[in-house]
Write a protein that holds these residues in place. Structure first.
Motif, PDB file in Angstrom:
ATOM      1  N   VAL A  99       0.831  -1.208   0.000  1.00 43.99           N
ATOM      2  CA  VAL A  99       0.000   0.000   0.000  1.00 43.99           C
ATOM      3  C   VAL A  99       0.862   1.253   0.000  1.00 43.99           C
ATOM      4  O   VAL A  99       2.010   1.246   0.440  1.00 43.99           O
ATOM      5  N   ALA A 100       0.286   2.334  -0.497  1.00 42.61           N
ATOM      6  CA  ALA A 100       0.955   3.641  -0.548  1.00 42.61           C
ATOM      7  C   ALA A 100       0.161   4.652   0.262  1.00 42.61           C
ATOM      8  O   ALA A 100      -1.051   4.793   0.065  1.00 42.61           O
ATOM      9  N   ARG A 101       0.859   5.357   1.160  1.00 43.18           N
ATOM     10  CA  ARG A 101       0.193   6.413   1.925  1.00 43.18           C
ATOM     11  C   ARG A 101       0.358   7.782   1.273  1.00 43.18           C
ATOM     12  O   ARG A 101      -0.360   8.717   1.621  1.00 43.18           O
ATOM     13  N   THR A 102       1.336   7.926   0.368  1.00 44.63           N
ATOM     14  CA  THR A 102       1.674   9.246  -0.173  1.00 44.63           C
ATOM     15  C   THR A 102       1.674   9.218  -1.695  1.00 44.63           C
ATOM     16  O   THR A 102       1.744   8.154  -2.323  1.00 44.63           O
ATOM     17  N   HIS A 103       1.641  10.421  -2.276  1.00 40.46           N
ATOM     18  CA  HIS A 103       1.723  10.546  -3.733  1.00 40.46           C
ATOM     19  C   HIS A 103       3.047   9.985  -4.238  1.00 40.46           C
ATOM     20  O   HIS A 103       3.084   9.257  -5.244  1.00 40.46           O
ATOM     21  N   ASP A 104       4.146  10.323  -3.575  1.00 38.71           N
ATOM     22  CA  ASP A 104       5.458   9.839  -4.019  1.00 38.71           C
ATOM     23  C   ASP A 104       5.527   8.322  -4.005  1.00 38.71           C
ATOM     24  O   ASP A 104       6.085   7.704  -4.911  1.00 38.71           O
ATOM     25  N   GLY A 145      -3.504   4.160  -2.753  1.00 38.97           N
ATOM     26  CA  GLY A 145      -3.657   3.055  -3.686  1.00 38.97           C
ATOM     27  C   GLY A 145      -2.743   1.921  -3.266  1.00 38.97           C
ATOM     28  O   GLY A 145      -2.128   1.966  -2.195  1.00 38.97           O
ATOM     29  N   ALA A 146      -2.662   0.882  -4.106  1.00 39.34           N
ATOM     30  CA  ALA A 146      -1.870  -0.291  -3.741  1.00 39.34           C
ATOM     31  C   ALA A 146      -1.556  -1.085  -4.998  1.00 39.34           C
ATOM     32  O   ALA A 146      -2.067  -0.796  -6.086  1.00 39.34           O
ATOM     33  N   ILE A 147      -0.699  -2.089  -4.840  1.00 39.88           N
ATOM     34  CA  ILE A 147      -0.478  -3.071  -5.909  1.00 39.88           C
ATOM     35  C   ILE A 147      -0.719  -4.467  -5.344  1.00 39.88           C
ATOM     36  O   ILE A 147      -0.576  -4.703  -4.144  1.00 39.88           O
ATOM     37  N   TRP A 148      -1.105  -5.364  -6.246  1.00 38.44           N
ATOM     38  CA  TRP A 148      -1.375  -6.758  -5.901  1.00 38.44           C
ATOM     39  C   TRP A 148      -0.433  -7.639  -6.715  1.00 38.44           C
ATOM     40  O   TRP A 148      -0.371  -7.543  -7.939  1.00 38.44           O
ATOM     41  N   LEU A 149       0.355  -8.461  -5.995  1.00 35.68           N
ATOM     42  CA  LEU A 149       1.302  -9.379  -6.634  1.00 35.68           C
ATOM     43  C   LEU A 149       0.872 -10.804  -6.287  1.00 35.68           C
ATOM     44  O   LEU A 149       1.217 -11.329  -5.220  1.00 35.68           O
ATOM     45  N   PRO A 253       5.141   0.188   3.333  1.00 33.55           N
ATOM     46  CA  PRO A 253       6.488   0.754   3.445  1.00 33.55           C
ATOM     47  C   PRO A 253       6.532   2.163   4.025  1.00 33.55           C
ATOM     48  O   PRO A 253       7.502   2.524   4.690  1.00 33.55           O
ATOM     49  N   ASP A 254       5.485   2.972   3.801  1.00 35.01           N
ATOM     50  CA  ASP A 254       5.484   4.308   4.407  1.00 35.01           C
ATOM     51  C   ASP A 254       5.380   4.224   5.931  1.00 35.01           C
ATOM     52  O   ASP A 254       5.733   5.168   6.639  1.00 35.01           O
ATOM     53  N   GLY A 255       4.878   3.091   6.425  1.00 29.71           N
ATOM     54  CA  GLY A 255       4.824   2.850   7.866  1.00 29.71           C
ATOM     55  C   GLY A 255       5.900   1.889   8.331  1.00 29.71           C
ATOM     56  O   GLY A 255       5.865   1.428   9.466  1.00 29.71           O
ATOM     57  N   TYR A 256       6.831   1.548   7.433  1.00 33.69           N
ATOM     58  CA  TYR A 256       8.011   0.715   7.733  1.00 33.69           C
ATOM     59  C   TYR A 256       7.655  -0.716   8.117  1.00 33.69           C
ATOM     60  O   TYR A 256       8.490  -1.428   8.686  1.00 33.69           O
TER      61      TYR A 256
END
Length: 483
Positions: A99-104, A145-149, A253-256
């Protein structure tokens, strides 16, 4: 009555030092390729060093195509080991959500999806709602958003090591536990065998797969193996409603943090931005079998707070076990493979930076190819031990660098990233003049080198970003002036 220890041979074509997952994989693949006069030595029991407490995540997508192919092979191997050996590797292809918490971070995930497509790897960009469908106990209000693998999975590290070891034994490899290597025998710039606490053994080839002890083993024969252990933390929770065997691996990853299902609860771990290096590599305790370090809840707090924000039910879930196990990390976050430049026929496979379980199958095959055929079938120059110099083995330098490297696992992988720790290390006589000229320095083989110059009065520090770089206009002006 204690059983007599099994006899050690006086000679073997290949001696492998270390019975973790990497050593077992090298032994398995050497035998698979027809080299069966192989002796694997483990100072304790198989998997007792750092392998046993690994989280066991198997994420296929890597920064390079060859790195991705290496892990893809691992997943194929783990899936068929039980049929071949009768022992399960505990491998389950449960998929992975990041998952992504930020635009970057979302830009990074879009790039990841594009990379996966180029490598013919299944990967799908999904919405926060779709992410929650796959991981219902997750909060998604703050994610972009997020990605699914779907091909990602998890393995049981101890079971995997045992299955590889059986596959090697079944083909004729000798495995001897409770044998400690005390020295490396050499002659005329080549390895000739090993000294052990139970006698000497001649060998044509010696393979150093000693995990966090690999630096010590290399030092026995003048080979630099630059790695340093850091404390690595995770907890196992009590049972949680909704945590089932096929729950995907979740990475935030934004939350480590990362999460995987374990016996109806969750493993909650991560890679905090500032890590906690352990003792110097030449001060590792012996014996150190199936042992953990002391709990450190203060250091773990940043991970736990972030985990509760992502999985709110954790706030009211008990903790069954706190794991603090040391793992070895290298100066550049890439593992170490190949023949040592200082000593012929001495090979190294170590420093796996918390991706040892995912990499073990492919890395073991690659090192076996390197030994038998002179080179691996994949271009693995990024992990070749020859990229390091002697100074990279400086313990203080490694201690400082490792505190940063562990945290980079989940940092945004900016273009042109320069590592900040253990610098400046080497400076030319012109360093002060370049600094006066407002240079922004990068580090190459330890040397401080000017990447670009900022105009007088401007801050020269690099501003990381996905778009045009902050230094581009200054570099353009310099090129125009030179032209």
């Amino acid at each position: 009555m204690t059983a007599e220890p099994a006899q050690l041979p006086g000679r073997a074509r290949v001696v492998i030092i270390g019975g973790g997952v990497i050593g077992a994989s090298v032994a398995y693949h050497l035998a698979l390729m027809g080299w069966t006069d192989v002796l694997l030595l483990e100072q304790g029991q198989l998997s007792c060093g750092t392998t046993w407490h690994a989280a066991g995540l198997v994420g296929q997508l890597r920064a390079t195509e060859n790195g991705t192919r290496l892990v893809q092979y691992s997943t194929e191997l783990y899936g068929r080991l039980e049929e071949e050996t009768g022992l399960s590797a505990g491998f389950r292809r449960c998929g992975g959500v990041t998952v992504a918490r930020t635009h970057d971070r979302m830009v990074q995930l879009r790039r990841t999806a594009a990379t996966a497509e180029a490598y013919q790897l299944d990967c799908e960009l999904i919405t926060p709602a779709q992410a929650r469908d796959r991981y219902p106990i997750m909060a998604v209000d703050d994610i972009a958003g997020a990605i699914w693998l779907p091909g990602d999975g998890r393995a049981n590290p101890t079971d995997l090591t045992a299955a590889l070891a059986r596959g090697a034994r079944d083909r004729g490899v000798l495995i001897r536990e409770r044998v400690r290597v005390t020295g490396i025998r050499t002659r005329a710039g080549a390895v000739t065998g090993v000294h052990t606490d139970r006698g000497d053994i001649e060998a044509e080839i010696v393979v150093n797969c000693a995990g966090q002890w690999a630096k010590q083993v290399g030092a026995m024969c003048g080979v630099t193996v630059p790695l340093h252990s850091a404390e690595h933390f995770y907890v196992v929770t009590e049972r949680i409603d909704g945590a089932h065997r096929d729950l995907p691996v979740l990475r935030d990853p934004d939350g480590y943090t990362y999460f995987k299902e374990e016996v109806g609860g969750l493993v909650v771990g991560g890679f905090e931005p500032e890590a906690k290096p352990w003792v110097a590599p030449d001060e590792l305790p012996y014996p150190f079998e199936f042992r953990l370090l002391d709990e450190d809840w203060d250091h773990f707090a940043i991970l736990m707070d972030s985990a509760i924000a992502r999985i709110p039910v954790l706030a009211e879930t008990g903790i069954k076990k706190f794991y603090n196990g040391p793992e070895s990390f290298t100066p550049d976050n890439q593992f170490i493979l190949g023949e040592a430049p200082e000593l012929r026929n001495f090979f190294v496979g170590a420093g796996f930076n918390s991706v040892g379980i995912a990499s073990a199958g492919g890395a073991g095959r690659a090192l076996a190819e390197w030994i038998i055929e002179g080179e691996p079938s994949l271009d693995l120059s990024a992990v070749d031990i020859r990229r390091f110099a002697r100074f990279n083995g400086n313990n203080q330098w490694l201690h400082d660098r490792v505190s940063e490297v562990l945290g980079l696992h989940y940092a945004v992988p900016w273009p042109n990233r320069e590592l900040a720790t253990a610098r400046p290390f080497r400076r030319s006589p012109a360093y002060h003049l370049l600094k006066q000229a407002n240079a922004c320095f990068g580090s190459r083989m330890g040397w401080e080198r000017a990447n670009y110059f900022a105009p007088p009065g401007q801050d020269a520090a690099i501003e990381y970003g996905w778009g045009q770089q902050s230094w581009q206009p200054w570099s353009n002006a310099e090129q125009r002036a030179a032209r």
